[in-house]
Design an enzyme around this catalytic site. Structure first.
Site, PDB file in Angstrom:
ATOM      1  N   HIS A 102     -25.370  -1.812  -3.083  1.00 35.76           N
ATOM      2  CA  HIS A 102     -26.478  -1.679  -4.023  1.00 35.76           C
ATOM      3  C   HIS A 102     -27.098  -3.042  -4.297  1.00 35.76           C
ATOM      4  O   HIS A 102     -26.415  -4.073  -4.287  1.00 35.76           O
ATOM      5  CB  HIS A 102     -25.977  -1.090  -5.345  1.00 35.76           C
ATOM      6  CG  HIS A 102     -25.349   0.266  -5.194  1.00 35.76           C
ATOM      7  ND1 HIS A 102     -26.085   1.394  -4.928  1.00 35.76           N
ATOM      8  CD2 HIS A 102     -24.053   0.667  -5.266  1.00 35.76           C
ATOM      9  CE1 HIS A 102     -25.265   2.437  -4.852  1.00 35.76           C
ATOM     10  NE2 HIS A 102     -24.024   2.023  -5.042  1.00 35.76           N
ATOM     11  N   CYS A 152     -10.430  16.320  21.194  1.00 44.98           N
ATOM     12  CA  CYS A 152      -9.675  15.092  21.467  1.00 44.98           C
ATOM     13  C   CYS A 152      -8.417  14.933  20.633  1.00 44.98           C
ATOM     14  O   CYS A 152      -7.621  14.032  20.886  1.00 44.98           O
ATOM     15  CB  CYS A 152     -10.557  13.860  21.301  1.00 44.98           C
ATOM     16  SG  CYS A 152     -11.079  13.542  19.614  1.00 44.98           S
ATOM     17  N   GLU A 177       0.853  -1.188   0.000  1.00 44.12           N
ATOM     18  CA  GLU A 177       0.000   0.000   0.000  1.00 44.12           C
ATOM     19  C   GLU A 177       0.887   1.235   0.000  1.00 44.12           C
ATOM     20  O   GLU A 177       1.798   1.337   0.812  1.00 44.12           O
ATOM     21  CB  GLU A 177      -0.902  -0.015   1.237  1.00 44.12           C
ATOM     22  CG  GLU A 177      -1.629   1.297   1.516  1.00 44.12           C
ATOM     23  CD  GLU A 177      -2.475   1.786   0.350  1.00 44.12           C
ATOM     24  OE1 GLU A 177      -3.262   1.000  -0.193  1.00 44.12           O
ATOM     25  OE2 GLU A 177      -2.314   2.971  -0.033  1.00 44.12           O
ATOM     26  N   LYS A 232     -25.250   7.839 -10.731  1.00 40.13           N
ATOM     27  CA  LYS A 232     -26.487   7.602  -9.997  1.00 40.13           C
ATOM     28  C   LYS A 232     -27.122   8.879  -9.454  1.00 40.13           C
ATOM     29  O   LYS A 232     -28.200   8.847  -8.909  1.00 40.13           O
ATOM     30  CB  LYS A 232     -26.234   6.612  -8.861  1.00 40.13           C
ATOM     31  CG  LYS A 232     -25.940   5.198  -9.355  1.00 40.13           C
ATOM     32  CD  LYS A 232     -26.011   4.188  -8.216  1.00 40.13           C
ATOM     33  CE  LYS A 232     -25.691   2.768  -8.685  1.00 40.13           C
ATOM     34  NZ  LYS A 232     -24.257   2.577  -8.981  1.00 40.13           N
ATOM     35  N   THR A 238     -10.312   5.614  -2.811  1.00 45.44           N
ATOM     36  CA  THR A 238     -11.730   5.506  -3.182  1.00 45.44           C
ATOM     37  C   THR A 238     -12.563   4.841  -2.086  1.00 45.44           C
ATOM     38  O   THR A 238     -13.685   5.264  -1.796  1.00 45.44           O
ATOM     39  CB  THR A 238     -11.858   4.733  -4.504  1.00 45.44           C
ATOM     40  OG1 THR A 238     -11.016   5.361  -5.484  1.00 45.44           O
ATOM     41  CG2 THR A 238     -13.293   4.731  -5.011  1.00 45.44           C
ATOM     42  N   CYS A 274     -17.710  18.130  17.142  1.00 42.48           N
ATOM     43  CA  CYS A 274     -16.612  19.083  17.317  1.00 42.48           C
ATOM     44  C   CYS A 274     -15.449  18.758  16.391  1.00 42.48           C
ATOM     45  O   CYS A 274     -14.492  19.507  16.304  1.00 42.48           O
ATOM     46  CB  CYS A 274     -16.188  19.217  18.778  1.00 42.48           C
ATOM     47  SG  CYS A 274     -14.842  18.140  19.292  1.00 42.48           S
ATOM     48  N   ALA A 331     -20.991   4.432   0.583  1.00 43.97           N
ATOM     49  CA  ALA A 331     -21.112   3.365   1.596  1.00 43.97           C
ATOM     50  C   ALA A 331     -22.349   2.494   1.423  1.00 43.97           C
ATOM     51  O   ALA A 331     -22.885   1.976   2.388  1.00 43.97           O
ATOM     52  CB  ALA A 331     -21.066   3.963   3.010  1.00 43.97           C
ATOM     53  N   ILE A 332     -22.765   2.341   0.176  1.00 42.76           N
ATOM     54  CA  ILE A 332     -23.996   1.572  -0.078  1.00 42.76           C
ATOM     55  C   ILE A 332     -23.674   0.215  -0.688  1.00 42.76           C
ATOM     56  O   ILE A 332     -22.818   0.106  -1.555  1.00 42.76           O
ATOM     57  CB  ILE A 332     -24.911   2.342  -1.062  1.00 42.76           C
ATOM     58  CG1 ILE A 332     -25.252   3.725  -0.504  1.00 42.76           C
ATOM     59  CG2 ILE A 332     -26.187   1.558  -1.348  1.00 42.76           C
ATOM     60  CD1 ILE A 332     -25.882   4.650  -1.510  1.00 42.76           C
ATOM     61  N   GLU A 377     -15.214   1.191 -10.118  1.00 42.29           N
ATOM     62  CA  GLU A 377     -16.059   2.278  -9.608  1.00 42.29           C
ATOM     63  C   GLU A 377     -17.355   1.640  -9.123  1.00 42.29           C
ATOM     64  O   GLU A 377     -17.424   0.421  -8.982  1.00 42.29           O
ATOM     65  CB  GLU A 377     -16.284   3.311 -10.712  1.00 42.29           C
ATOM     66  CG  GLU A 377     -16.795   2.727 -12.019  1.00 42.29           C
ATOM     67  CD  GLU A 377     -17.003   3.782 -13.098  1.00 42.29           C
ATOM     68  OE1 GLU A 377     -16.880   4.980 -12.799  1.00 42.29           O
ATOM     69  OE2 GLU A 377     -17.300   3.407 -14.236  1.00 42.29           O
TER      70      GLU A 377
END
Lengths: 483, 418
Positions: free
Chosen positions: A49, A442, A31, A250, A40, A437, A46-47, A336
């Site tokens: 589908h 923190c 990585e 979409k 990405t 915040c 975060a769906i 994608e």
């Protein structure tokens, strides 16, 4: 010599790594960023589908349908957030109604079952979603649409892969690949690795990696999507609300997030690589203007954050998942949307069909599919919290006030496999700093815990990127030497 | 479950003053809970001077000011816990807290005083366009790194927003060897006190760009550049872009009462102050829950936090001791022309002790105006004001006898000077 090197630790590389761990393969994930899944996978809707949208017969359609059905099981094994809240594609005129009817047929042709897709009349839509726009006339209802937390999905897969023997090297950008008789040499800035197979899961940089072995195979263009995040107390919709899709994608969605925030976006715009993560006034205004077509009563004064991410849009218009003409070099590129949904399916395909069938790999009989996530104290009852506290008193020290994250959770996120190395990495694994915040309170404490458990001076603690040191220098006393 | 007469949430200037007032009124079964390792709250990192001019008639630093109250507090042996975070409070006044010695504990209070202070608005809230690298940090966080831990966050600094903490940090970072290139303020007037403009910017030749904002952030990992642009009616004017190379952008764009606990308890918040709606005793809509200090509305002077919190503590003590909860008729305070908000939002004229303390802010910069207080047709008082600005909170004390027989809302407005 490695059997397999996976380049990239996004959702693709992570899921493939875990599939590799099911076999006796000597596997390494490389990585380029400090933390895993930082491109990405980090910034999207975060769906999971249902599979109504991709063109019939495409790889996108095939793997979307299979992948989304694998998520429930995977989320149980890996303790990944997963909520099947359902989705609706909403139509606001006759033309759009025709379009959702077409999508209904497409969904069935892609393999959705009759009870997984339905056309829904206005009254029923209103009943389920009172804040749907008054202009909405009909919806395509998709009960299997789900939401997850992509970063956690990737981390969980990598962590479980590592628990089962896979190695990970972060901050290791691949700068060249050389093909020898029957193995590859993979060069990073300071090391050379030998491997029999390479899986190019480099996302936005997959073209660059592929060009090192098989030039001009495909093109990748970043397609940027900007988002607005609303505070947790905003409860406008409970389903994923899609507009009718256009040529550009979409459209602007309203997506309740697993952790309770409401996400609005994405925009869709082809950009240069240095603009991939930039937000713009225009993009953010477009979101506000376009979302009103589908959803009303959105309190835009409750925006707590904006961000942008980019999809690696391929010149081929479909996923590229195949062994190239160079034997042993496998592209998993152009991932994608619906890549997040499809990842478990194509990961299994890549390992079973492209590796195991070609190589001599025996199953890893000691593979343990179970991974438990970092505890979330604020989801537990007081008795459950005190059980953890009695074992480890750092679970009584709240560091992030907004999200009520304890020191114990932060230490766990840093010290486990594929653990956090940056302030943002801690945020993604524990939600410390993700509240209203936005880490104002923190951040200093989280930085100190990172310094302590990574055994580095505070000046070397990173926010996110390689050169993102938070503090410049010590003002009093001896200055720590920089690494 | 242990039950206390009073639980005070937060050991900053408000919590200390409220606890001392409770104790002075004979309420001694108190527990104060503080999340930091020591009492004093944000004052501990405010090492500059300018505190205490109203209360002590002398100029103190933040820690010195805190010390005065801490001394009284400790002398009275008021029980408190540090390193202790309150994680919930409900409408039945059951409080859950956590610390590393006891774990998670539930307690109950006859009265609760919320003195949780405030937090800083951040980049997300103003939708700052461009990259999101490191090096963008709220002024208070940079202040904590510098004054509490001894680390400078950067050496080439621009500041967005002219709030007081930003101004103070402009001077503080300059003194630590950083170069502060300027302060941008989107409004036509400063968000901070005039004395801070003079002492922290003018004295160090740091330019203040009024009617300006930052329209682009550039930087891959760490911030490298900002674009400053002039605005008209909040819209950037084309052609006025100025680019600055920086390694730090400090944000001083406002403070918001910290009320995540209050919201979960069902406390109603005011749209302007973002803090709870309260009556003259600083009681919220939830019976027995009080709020004061920056948790109620953001103050510019700690002195007023202390005096307000003393009143709140005293009122809470009376609430605890009183069996008859009938407080009589209530009227609202109404912010009319020129007034942005008034605290408290409701009053019970019959229950006012000696006098009523009102805090308000105006909605713009004004010269030579009358501040007029009315109830129905009756004009109660008219004050001459030479200068009024949103950054400078107005405090008005109204004697009880002026209010005993009112039965209409108390309306406050600005009028041309008579």
């Amino acid at each position: 010599m490695f059997d397999v090197i996976i380049i990239g630790s996004g959702i693709s590389g992570a899921c493939i790594a875990r599939e590799c761990a099911k076999y006796q393969m000597n596997t390494l994930v490389l990585e380029k960023n400090i933390d895993v899944a930082s491109e990405t996978t980090l910034a999207n809707s975060a769906i999971i589908h249902a599979g109504h949208d991709p063109l019939v017969g495409s790889l996108k359609a095939k793997f979307n349908i299979i992948g989304s059905r694998m998520y429930e099981q995977m989320s149980k094994e890996l303790d990944i957030p997963y909520l099947k809240n359902g989705g609706m594609v909403v139509a606001t005129n006759e033309e759009e109604i025709d379009h959702i009817k077409m999508l209904y047929d497409r969904g069935l042709a892609n393999g959705l079952k009759k009870d997984e897709i339905a056309l829904m009349e206005q009254a029923k839509v209103r009943q389920l979603e009172p804040n749907i726009s008054d202009d909405v006339l009909m919806a395509l209802y998709l009960p299997t649409t789900a939401i997850t937390y992509p970063m956690e999905a990737a981390i969980a897969n990598l962590e479980n892969a590592m628990d089962n023997g896979v190695q990970l090297q972060t901050d290791a950008e691949v700068i060249d690949i050389k093909k020898n008789e029957n193995y590859f040499e993979v060069y990073t800035s300071d090391k050379v690795y030998k491997t029999k197979y390479i899986i190019n899961a480099a996302g936005l940089y997959a073209e660059k990696i592929s060009d090192m072995v098989v030039p001009n195979y495909f093109k990748i263009t970043p397609r940027r999507g900007e988002y607005l995040v609303l505070d947790k107390d905003v409860h406008v919709v409970s389903h994923v609300i899609y507009p009718v899709p256009s040529k550009k994608g979409k459209g602007i969605l309203a997506t309740p997030q697993y952790h309770g925030n409401l996400l609005l976006g994405p925009t869709s715009e082809f950009v240069q690589f240095d603009e991939m993560k930039q937000t713009s006034s225009k993009g953010l205004n477009d979101i506000k203007n376009n979302i009103k077509k589908s959803v009303k009563n959105i309190p835009f004064n409750k925006v707590i954050r904006t961000f942008a991410g980019s999809r690696p849009t391929p010149s081929t218009k479909d996923f590229i998942i195949e062994e190239t003409m160079v034997k042993g070099f496998i592209n998993v590129a152009g991932i994608e949307s619906p890549g997040l949904s499809a990842a478990p399916a194509y990961a299994e395909y890549v390992v079973e069909e492209l590796l195991v069938k070609n190589g001599d790999f025996k199953p890893n009989t000691s593979f343990n599919p179970i991974r438990k996530r970092v505890n979330r104290m604020n989801e537990l009852s007081i008795d459950e919290k005190n059980i953890l506290f009695k074992k480890n008193h750092t679970y009584g020290e709240i560091i992030c006030r907004c999200e009520q994250v304890t020191k114990g959770e932060i230490i766990d996120s840093i010290t486990r496999n594929a653990g956090a190395k940056t302030v943002v990495g801690v945020k993604h694994r524990t939600r410390a700093g993700a509240g209203r915040c936005q880490s104002g309170f923190c951040q200093v404490e989280v930085s100190k815990i990172l310094a302590e458990y990574m055994h580095i001076p505070l000046e070397n603690v990173l926010y996110q990127g390689k050169h993102s040191n938070i503090v410049k220098e010590k003002t009093k006393g001896e200055t720590n030497e920089r690494i | 479950m242990r039950e206390y007469e009073a639980i005070v949430i937060g050991g900053g200037s408000a919590g200390l003053a409220a606890s001392v007032a409770l104790h002075n009124e004979g309420v001694t079964d108190i527990l104060l809970l503080e999340r930091d390792q020591e009492l004093g709250g944000i004052l501990n990192q405010c090492i500059h001077n300018g505190f205490g001019l109203k209360v002590f008639k002398e100029e103190l630093t933040g820690p010195e000011y805190a010390e005065r109250y801490k001394d009284i507090f400790v002398e009275k042996n008021i029980p408190y816990k540090t390193n202790t975070m309150v994680i919930s409070c409900d409408k039945n006044r059951i409080v859950e807290y956590a610390n590393k010695d006891e774990g998670f504990v539930k307690i109950k209070g006859k009265a609760i005083i919320m003195t949780t202070g405030c937090y800083e608005r951040n980049a997300g809230a103003i939708q700052l366009p461009g990259d999101r690298p490191s090096g963008i940090i709220t002024a208070g966080t940079a202040q904590k790194y510098l004054n509490m831990d001894g680390y400078l966050v950067g050496k080439k600094v621009f500041i967005l927003g002219s709030g007081d903490i930003g101004l103070i940090m402009a001077r503080r970072m300059t003194l630590e060897g950083a170069e502060v290139l300027g302060v941008a303020e989107i409004m036509p007037y400063s968000g901070g006190l005039n004395r801070n403009i003079v002492q922290c910017l003018d004295d160090y030749n740091i330019p203040l760009y009024l009617n300006h904002t930052i329209t682009s952030i550039k930087g891959k990992d760490h911030i490298e550049q900002i674009v400053l642009q002039e605005v008209k009616d909040f819209i950037p004017i084309k052609g006025t872009e100025k680019t600055f190379d920086v390694d730090t952008l400090l944000l001083s764009i406002g403070l918001i009462p910290e009320q995540s606990l209050a919201e979960k308890a069902g406390i109603i918040l005011h749209s302007k102050t973002k803090g709870p709606m309260v009556d003259e005793s600083y009681q919220t809509n939830i019976d027995g829950i009080f709020a004061c200090g920056n948790a109620l509305h953001v103050h510019d002077l700690v002195d007023f936090v202390s005096t307000e919190s003393e009143r709140a503590g005293k009122a809470a003590a009376q609430y605890i001791k009183r069996s008859d909860k009938n407080v009589g008729l209530s009227v609202n305070t109404i912010a009319n022309k020129g007034i942005s908000y008034i605290v408290p939002q409701t009053i019970h004229p019959k229950s006012i002790e000696q006098n009523l303390e009102l805090f308000l802010r105006v909605d713009g910069v004004y010269q030579d105006m009358d501040l007029v207080i009315k109830s129905g047709e009756k004009e109660i008082k008219r004050y001459k004001k030479r200068h009024l600005a949103p950054a400078e909170m107005e405090r008005i004390i109204i004697p009880k006898q002026w209010l005993v027989d009112i039965n209409h809302d108390l309306e406050i407005s600005l009028e041309a000077m008579k």
